[in-house]
Design a protein around this motif. Structure first.
Motif, PDB file in Angstrom:
ATOM      1  N   GLN A 183       0.794  -1.553  -0.117  1.00 18.18           N
ATOM      2  CA  GLN A 183       0.081  -0.096  -0.174  1.00 18.18           C
ATOM      3  C   GLN A 183       1.134   1.052   0.058  1.00 18.18           C
ATOM      4  OE1 GLN A 183      -0.412  -2.651   2.235  1.00 18.18           O
ATOM      5  NE2 GLN A 183      -2.602  -3.516   2.120  1.00 18.18           N
ATOM      6  N   LEU A 184       1.927   1.243   0.809  1.00 11.86           N
ATOM      7  CA  LEU A 184       2.754   1.842   0.764  1.00 11.86           C
ATOM      8  C   LEU A 184       3.662   2.132  -1.088  1.00 11.86           C
ATOM      9  CD1 LEU A 184       4.567   4.438   2.498  1.00 11.86           C
ATOM     10  CD2 LEU A 184       6.242   3.174   2.990  1.00 11.86           C
ATOM     11  N   ALA A 185       3.627   1.116  -1.506  1.00 16.79           N
ATOM     12  CA  ALA A 185       4.735   1.423  -2.940  1.00 16.79           C
ATOM     13  C   ALA A 185       3.447   1.868  -3.969  1.00 16.79           C
ATOM     14  CB  ALA A 185       5.089   0.535  -3.581  1.00 16.79           C
ATOM     15  N   THR A 186       1.970   1.960  -3.888  1.00 13.60           N
ATOM     16  CA  THR A 186       1.222   2.248  -4.174  1.00 13.60           C
ATOM     17  C   THR A 186       1.169   3.801  -4.316  1.00 13.60           C
ATOM     18  OG1 THR A 186      -0.323   0.489  -4.575  1.00 13.60           O
ATOM     19  CG2 THR A 186      -1.008   2.518  -5.285  1.00 13.60           C
ATOM     20  N   ALA A 187       0.614   4.009  -2.890  1.00 11.87           N
ATOM     21  CA  ALA A 187       1.117   5.836  -2.446  1.00 11.87           C
ATOM     22  C   ALA A 187       1.836   6.216  -3.538  1.00 11.87           C
ATOM     23  CB  ALA A 187       0.806   6.306  -1.498  1.00 11.87           C
ATOM     24  N   GLU A 188       2.583   6.441  -2.869  1.00 16.93           N
ATOM     25  CA  GLU A 188       4.242   6.629  -3.671  1.00 16.93           C
ATOM     26  C   GLU A 188       4.553   6.690  -4.842  1.00 16.93           C
ATOM     27  OE1 GLU A 188       7.479   4.464  -1.856  1.00 16.93           O
ATOM     28  OE2 GLU A 188       8.012   5.120  -0.057  1.00 16.93           O
ATOM     29  N   ALA A 189       4.027   5.875  -5.480  1.00 17.10           N
ATOM     30  CA  ALA A 189       3.305   5.690  -7.293  1.00 17.10           C
ATOM     31  C   ALA A 189       3.301   6.554  -7.570  1.00 17.10           C
ATOM     32  CB  ALA A 189       3.448   4.623  -7.817  1.00 17.10           C
ATOM     33  N   LYS A 190       1.435   7.102  -7.143  1.00 16.57           N
ATOM     34  CA  LYS A 190       0.244   7.815  -7.275  1.00 16.57           C
ATOM     35  C   LYS A 190       0.774   9.404  -7.174  1.00 16.57           C
ATOM     36  CE  LYS A 190      -3.273   4.750  -6.007  1.00 16.57           C
ATOM     37  NZ  LYS A 190      -4.910   4.521  -5.862  1.00 16.57           N
ATOM     38  N   LEU A 191       1.849   9.378  -6.109  1.00 23.36           N
ATOM     39  CA  LEU A 191       2.184  11.058  -5.768  1.00 23.36           C
ATOM     40  C   LEU A 191       3.163  11.785  -7.368  1.00 23.36           C
ATOM     41  CD1 LEU A 191       2.880  13.687  -4.583  1.00 23.36           C
ATOM     42  CD2 LEU A 191       5.060  12.042  -2.633  1.00 23.36           C
ATOM     43  N   ALA A 192       4.720  10.449  -7.550  1.00 20.93           N
ATOM     44  CA  ALA A 192       5.176  10.531  -8.536  1.00 20.93           C
ATOM     45  C   ALA A 192       4.404  10.460 -10.103  1.00 20.93           C
ATOM     46  CB  ALA A 192       6.373   9.721  -8.615  1.00 20.93           C
ATOM     47  N   SER A 193       3.383  10.206  -9.913  1.00 15.67           N
ATOM     48  CA  SER A 193       2.780  10.271 -11.674  1.00 15.67           C
ATOM     49  C   SER A 193       1.990  11.856 -11.371  1.00 15.67           C
ATOM     50  CB  SER A 193       1.624   9.326 -11.742  1.00 15.67           C
ATOM     51  OG  SER A 193       1.036   9.768 -11.986  1.00 15.67           O
ATOM     52  N   ALA A 194       1.365  12.338  -9.935  1.00 10.44           N
ATOM     53  CA  ALA A 194       1.533  13.489  -9.747  1.00 10.44           C
ATOM     54  C   ALA A 194       1.991  14.153 -10.497  1.00 10.44           C
ATOM     55  CB  ALA A 194       0.224  13.235  -8.491  1.00 10.44           C
ATOM     56  N   ARG A 195       2.652  14.461  -9.391  1.00  8.94           N
ATOM     57  CA  ARG A 195       4.048  15.389  -9.655  1.00  8.94           C
ATOM     58  C   ARG A 195       4.170  15.602 -11.448  1.00  8.94           C
ATOM     59  NH1 ARG A 195       7.972  13.592  -4.937  1.00  8.94           N
ATOM     60  NH2 ARG A 195       7.025  15.210  -2.921  1.00  8.94           N
ATOM     61  N   ALA A 196       4.236  14.105 -12.375  1.00  7.19           N
ATOM     62  CA  ALA A 196       4.923  14.492 -13.965  1.00  7.19           C
ATOM     63  C   ALA A 196       3.699  14.877 -14.285  1.00  7.19           C
ATOM     64  CB  ALA A 196       4.955  12.468 -13.801  1.00  7.19           C
ATOM     65  N   ASP A 197       2.604  14.616 -13.776  1.00  8.16           N
ATOM     66  CA  ASP A 197       0.958  15.233 -14.749  1.00  8.16           C
ATOM     67  C   ASP A 197       1.163  16.985 -13.683  1.00  8.16           C
ATOM     68  OD1 ASP A 197       0.161  13.005 -15.652  1.00  8.16           O
ATOM     69  OD2 ASP A 197      -1.276  12.853 -13.549  1.00  8.16           O
ATOM     70  N   LEU A 198       1.312  17.395 -13.284  1.00  8.25           N
ATOM     71  CA  LEU A 198       1.946  19.218 -12.620  1.00  8.25           C
ATOM     72  C   LEU A 198       3.171  19.391 -13.923  1.00  8.25           C
ATOM     73  CD1 LEU A 198       1.778  20.779 -11.060  1.00  8.25           C
ATOM     74  CD2 LEU A 198       3.167  20.915  -8.924  1.00  8.25           C
ATOM     75  N   ASP A 199       4.144  18.781 -13.626  1.00  8.91           N
ATOM     76  CA  ASP A 199       5.874  18.931 -14.721  1.00  8.91           C
ATOM     77  C   ASP A 199       4.966  19.032 -16.070  1.00  8.91           C
ATOM     78  OD1 ASP A 199       6.798  19.052 -12.215  1.00  8.91           O
ATOM     79  OD2 ASP A 199       7.778  17.103 -12.784  1.00  8.91           O
ATOM     80  N   ARG A 200       3.806  18.210 -16.264  1.00  9.75           N
ATOM     81  CA  ARG A 200       3.690  18.258 -17.618  1.00  9.75           C
ATOM     82  C   ARG A 200       2.735  19.780 -18.127  1.00  9.75           C
ATOM     83  NH1 ARG A 200       2.919  15.133 -22.270  1.00  9.75           N
ATOM     84  NH2 ARG A 200       1.387  16.806 -23.877  1.00  9.75           N
ATOM     85  N   ALA A 201       1.945  20.117 -17.464  1.00 10.05           N
ATOM     86  CA  ALA A 201       0.366  20.624 -17.260  1.00 10.05           C
ATOM     87  C   ALA A 201       1.743  22.635 -17.081  1.00 10.05           C
ATOM     88  CB  ALA A 201      -0.129  20.855 -16.035  1.00 10.05           C
ATOM     89  N   LEU A 202       2.648  21.871 -16.025  1.00  3.33           N
ATOM     90  CA  LEU A 202       3.360  23.318 -15.946  1.00  3.33           C
ATOM     91  C   LEU A 202       4.462  23.469 -17.779  1.00  3.33           C
ATOM     92  CD1 LEU A 202       5.333  23.267 -12.359  1.00  3.33           C
ATOM     93  CD2 LEU A 202       3.149  25.049 -13.505  1.00  3.33           C
ATOM     94  N   LEU A 203       4.861  22.799 -18.117  1.00  2.05           N
ATOM     95  CA  LEU A 203       5.614  22.750 -18.977  1.00  2.05           C
ATOM     96  C   LEU A 203       4.454  23.153 -20.189  1.00  2.05           C
ATOM     97  CD1 LEU A 203       8.022  22.247 -21.351  1.00  2.05           C
ATOM     98  CD2 LEU A 203       7.509  20.091 -21.326  1.00  2.05           C
ATOM     99  N   ASP A 204       3.603  22.793 -20.887  1.00  2.00           N
ATOM    100  CA  ASP A 204       2.235  23.474 -21.359  1.00  2.00           C
ATOM    101  C   ASP A 204       2.097  24.610 -21.280  1.00  2.00           C
ATOM    102  OD1 ASP A 204       2.042  21.292 -22.664  1.00  2.00           O
ATOM    103  OD2 ASP A 204       0.660  20.290 -21.690  1.00  2.00           O
ATOM    104  N   LEU A 205       2.193  25.219 -20.040  1.00  2.00           N
ATOM    105  CA  LEU A 205       1.706  26.748 -19.699  1.00  2.00           C
ATOM    106  C   LEU A 205       2.639  27.936 -19.987  1.00  2.00           C
ATOM    107  CD1 LEU A 205      -0.332  28.598 -18.669  1.00  2.00           C
ATOM    108  CD2 LEU A 205       1.227  28.266 -15.865  1.00  2.00           C
ATOM    109  N   GLU A 206       3.701  26.952 -19.492  1.00  2.00           N
ATOM    110  CA  GLU A 206       5.170  27.698 -20.912  1.00  2.00           C
ATOM    111  C   GLU A 206       4.788  27.761 -22.220  1.00  2.00           C
ATOM    112  OE1 GLU A 206      10.033  27.005 -20.003  1.00  2.00           O
ATOM    113  OE2 GLU A 206       8.288  25.699 -18.606  1.00  2.00           O
TER     114      GLU A 206
END
Length: 418
Positions: A183-206
């Motif tokens: 369960q801990l590994a799943t939570a860490e993976a979801k956080l990494a995925s969310a951060r990647a989506d944020l980086d992608r959204a920031l890049l598109d905004l840029e």
């Protein structure tokens, strides 16, 4: 002397007016006259020609003087020569690109320099695409990251609680599932995925802010304010202004006059010093000039013309010096390329050539001789040849007909040597 007509009248009167002869005698006289008259004419002709011959004026006999042909020429001198290779080409930017957006949207602003011929610097803003949709995506991605981070913190706390309870109540070694490690590994993976989506959204905004990738100019503008552009659609054509390139096609014979070792060598400083190319073109009603350097050759030989091009670079082509002009993109220029120095050659005027690859010399006995030479370079006025000897006398006046061994008179032409 009795004239011929009167002589004939006299003969006739002798035979016909004497007269009083019988008619049978007249027949005899007629026959005699018929045979004697031609003889008398011949005798009279001989007498007349003899008189004419004796009375004609005497003509002086002139002995003909044999004329000697005068050959004008120069003395061949061995020397060294650096040829100039002439070529032509069109100025092109070293870099030229099609400017395309990496995001879709409506254009809300364009730079005043975003126009045909507009100048810009690297990093300048050229076009803005409506950023609101991409800002919303950033906000959603940030919320997803916060939620994933909270879930990870909670999962870590639950895992620590499970480990404590097992130590207090359990027996033996606890399994990963009991300690909530999956369960801990799943939570860490979801956080990494969310951060990647944020980086992608920031890049598109840029990417809604489209900036110049280099110093350059706008060759063609394709869009304007209010226009919707999709991903990958063409906004403009840009080219750099820091370095200009000119491709100069050369034949195999012309390439042979260059030092290819220096072109393909690794010593760039030697290359730039040796192969400095002068460029000429009319700009603003005047003949302008620039200096460039050969930096490389084309990758392949042209399949149609079977020639190889050398590439000349000119740095800062739009920097204008006093009395000069910019080296504009698309300008047609003439180039002068210095070749490798040739030693032990002879420079002759083009008029010295006889039948394309021969020259006429005057030997020590002042007689004409033709000699085959090797033409290694030519200019509009001169040819550079090998095959002569130092000090030989070379004719420079075109000859219609050459007779080997003809005796001539040599005349040196001063100031006609190159």
């Amino acid at each position: 002397m009795i004239p011929v007509p009167e002589f004939f009248d006299f003969i006739e009167s002798l035979f016909f007016e004497t007269g009083k002869m019988d008619k049978d005698k007249n027949g005899l006289f007629s026959k005699l006259l018929k045979w004697m008259l031609p003889v008398l004419v011949i005798v009279a002709g001989l007498l007349i020609s003899n008189v004419i011959k004796k009375t004609r004026p005497e003509v002086d006999i002139i002995t003909p003087v044999k004329k000697v042909t005068v050959i004008r020429g120069i003395i061949a001198r061995k020397t060294s020569f650096q040829p100039i290779i002439y070529a032509q080409g069109t100025v092109q930017a070293k870099r030229q690109i099609e400017l395309v957006p990496e995001v879709a949207g409506k254009i809300t602003w364009v730079s005043p320099n975003f126009a045909q011929g507009g100048l810009f610097r690297k990093g300048d803003k050229l076009v803005l695409i409506d950023p609101r949709n991409y800002a919303f995506s950033v906000s959603r991605a940030q919320a997803t990251v916060a939620d994933a981070r909270n879930k990870l913190v909670l999962e870590k706390a639950e895992g620590e609680l499970a480990r404590t309870e097992w130590e207090d109540l359990g027996d033996g070694k606890a399994s990963p599932l009991v300690l909530r490690k999956p369960q801990l590994a799943t939570a860490e993976a979801k956080l990494a995925s969310a951060r990647a989506d944020l980086d992608r959204a920031l890049l598109d905004l840029e990417r809604t802010v489209i900036k110049a990738p280099f110093d350059g100019r706008v060759e063609a503008k394709k869009v304007d304010i209010g226009q919707y552009v999709s991903l990958g659609s063409q906004l403009a054509v840009l080219y750099s202004t820091d370095v200009a390139e000119i491709s100069l096609p050369l034949t195999d014979r012309e390439l042979g006059k260059l030092d290819l070792q220096k072109i393909y060598g690794k010593n760039r400083q030697t290359l730039e010093k040796y192969l400095a190319v002068r460029l000429y073109a009319p700009v603003g009603g005047k003949r302008r000039n620039w200096v460039g350097n050969i930096v490389r050759t084309a990758g392949t030989i042209d399949l149609n013309s079977r020639i190889l091009s050398v590439i000349v670079e000119v740095k800062n082509p739009y920097k204008v010096h006093k009395g000069g002009a910019p080296l504009l993109n698309g300008l047609f220029v003439e180039a002068e390329i210095p070749g490798k120095e040739m030693h032990d050659v002879f420079i002759l005027p083009k008029s010295a050539l006889y039948k394309q690859n021969r020259v006429v010399i005057v030997d020590r006995d002042d007689r004409l001789r033709s000699l085959e030479v090797e033409i290694i370079h030519s200019t509009p006025q001169h040819v550079v040849v090998r095959g002569l000897k130092d000090g030989q006398r070379v004719n420079i006046v075109p000859l219609d007909v050459l007779i080997e061994g003809t005796k001539v008179k040599w005349q040196l032409v001063e100031g006609d040597s190159p």
